[in-house]
Write a protein that holds these residues in place. Structure first.
Motif, short mmCIF file in Angstrom:
data_model
loop_
_atom_site.label_atom_id
_atom_site.label_comp_id
_atom_site.label_asym_id
_atom_site.label_seq_id
_atom_site.Cartn_x
_atom_site.Cartn_y
_atom_site.Cartn_z
N PRO A 28 52.90 52.66 -13.38
CA PRO A 28 52.21 51.39 -13.06
C PRO A 28 50.70 51.48 -13.07
N HIS A 29 50.13 52.57 -12.51
CA HIS A 29 48.68 52.69 -12.47
C HIS A 29 48.10 52.83 -13.88
N ALA A 30 48.74 53.60 -14.73
CA ALA A 30 48.25 53.77 -16.09
C ALA A 30 48.34 52.47 -16.87
N GLN A 153 58.24 56.17 -9.82
CA GLN A 153 57.83 55.03 -9.01
C GLN A 153 58.39 53.74 -9.59
N PRO A 154 59.19 52.98 -8.90
CA PRO A 154 59.71 51.72 -9.44
C PRO A 154 58.60 50.69 -9.56
N TYR A 155 58.72 49.77 -10.55
CA TYR A 155 57.70 48.78 -10.79
C TYR A 155 57.56 47.79 -9.64
N ASP A 156 58.64 47.54 -8.90
CA ASP A 156 58.55 46.54 -7.83
C ASP A 156 58.17 47.17 -6.50
N SER A 157 57.78 48.44 -6.51
CA SER A 157 57.44 49.10 -5.27
C SER A 157 55.97 48.89 -4.98
#
Length: 296
Positions: A28-30, A153-157
């Motif tokens: 997600p961060h990338a 890490q899940p996207y909705d977390s």
């Protein structure tokens, strides 16, 4: 039918942003960093944006942004070109003046499947190491980078989406832990690497250190084949009218050069040297003997 030369393709920000949004990076961060950088793209696919600006846009720390940019470069989504500002305020890539923000090139012409596969680590030996930042003092030795950031890490977390740097562990060596590779990487460059690097299309915007690390892991005969296979590979791209060229280190890592097993380098030209001393005296004697008339 007009004979006017077609203008070069221009990249729009919405096209670049759509490209970044559609990539599945499982990070997600990338992905957020890449999406924000794409909003600064120019018509040629380059972004000139500072890390503090991306930090403000993404609400991530500057160190996290640096880490994610390095990771994006390693999977082939972007390429970074060091930039300087000279005494007249002009930006350049020739080490003239004061160091400034890197010029970021979005690799829009690379096959998205290749980038996504590298992000998933599906290629054998995909590198997760991050090279030190070129700016002095921005990456002290005590700070390290996560080799596989937010991979689970899940996207909705919402966990971990704050602006604090992510948990980090000690980076592995570029040899990826294989015995004997550390010593090999400390040796001088293989003789075939520099000619291969110079003949690779678009190498100016690619990471030379990554390509060299992959090239060093090849056996000597494979290094020579890799260099020889570049010419038929480029000719194949021209026949197929394809403009997209993969990053050189990914091409080596995937052993694409083995698709051209019959590729051969041209034989080197015979070495020329000066003759003197006894060789020159012998040649002069042979010339005098050959110039004498034949007696019957």
């Amino acid at each position: 039918m007009t004979t006017e030369k077609r203008r070069a393709r221009r990249i729009a920000a919405d096209e670049a942003h759509a490209w970044a949004r559609n990539l599945r990076l499982n990070n997600p961060h990338a992905k957020l960093t890449l999406s924000m950088a794409s909003l600064y793209v120019d018509g040629d696919g380059y972004c000139f944006v500072s890390i503090p600006t991306l930090s403000d846009d993404t609400e991530l720390s500057t160190q996290t942004v640096r880490n994610r940019l390095a990771w994006l470069e390693q999977i082939g989504a972007i390429a970074r070109l060091p930039q300087w500002i000279d005494e007249y305020g002009r930006r350049n890539g020739e080490c003239k003046g004061k160091r400034t923000s890197d010029l970021i090139r979005l690799m829009l012409d690379v096959d998205p499947d290749v980038i996504e596969a590298a992000a998933r680590g599906e290629f054998e030996g995909v590198s997760r190491e991050v090279s030190p930042m070129p700016q002095t003092g921005l990456n002290p030795a005590s700070e390290t980078v996560s080799p596989a950031p937010a991979l689970r890490q899940p996207y909705d977390s919402a966990e971990g989406l704050n602006s604090e740097p992510e948990p980090e562990s000690s980076p592995k060596s570029p040899s990826r832990g294989r015995e004997g590779d550390r010593e090999d990487l400390q040796e001088s460059e293989p003789a075939d690497f520099e000619p291969a690097w110079q003949s690779w299309p678009g190498h100016q915007a690619m990471r030379r250190d990554l390509a060299l690390a992959e090239f060093r892991l090849l056996e000597p005969d494979k290094q020579r084949l890799c260099r020889a296979a570049i010419v038929p590979f480029v000719e194949m791209l021209k026949r197929l009218k394809r403009d997209a060229v993969p990053n050189f280190h990914l091409w080596i890592r995937q052993r694409r050069f083995e698709e051209f097993p019959s590729a051969r380098l041209p034989d080197p030209a015979p070495e020329r040297r000066w003759i003197d001393g006894y060789e020159l005296a012998g040649l002069q004697l042979a010339a005098r003997i050959g110039s004498r008339p034949l007696r019957l």
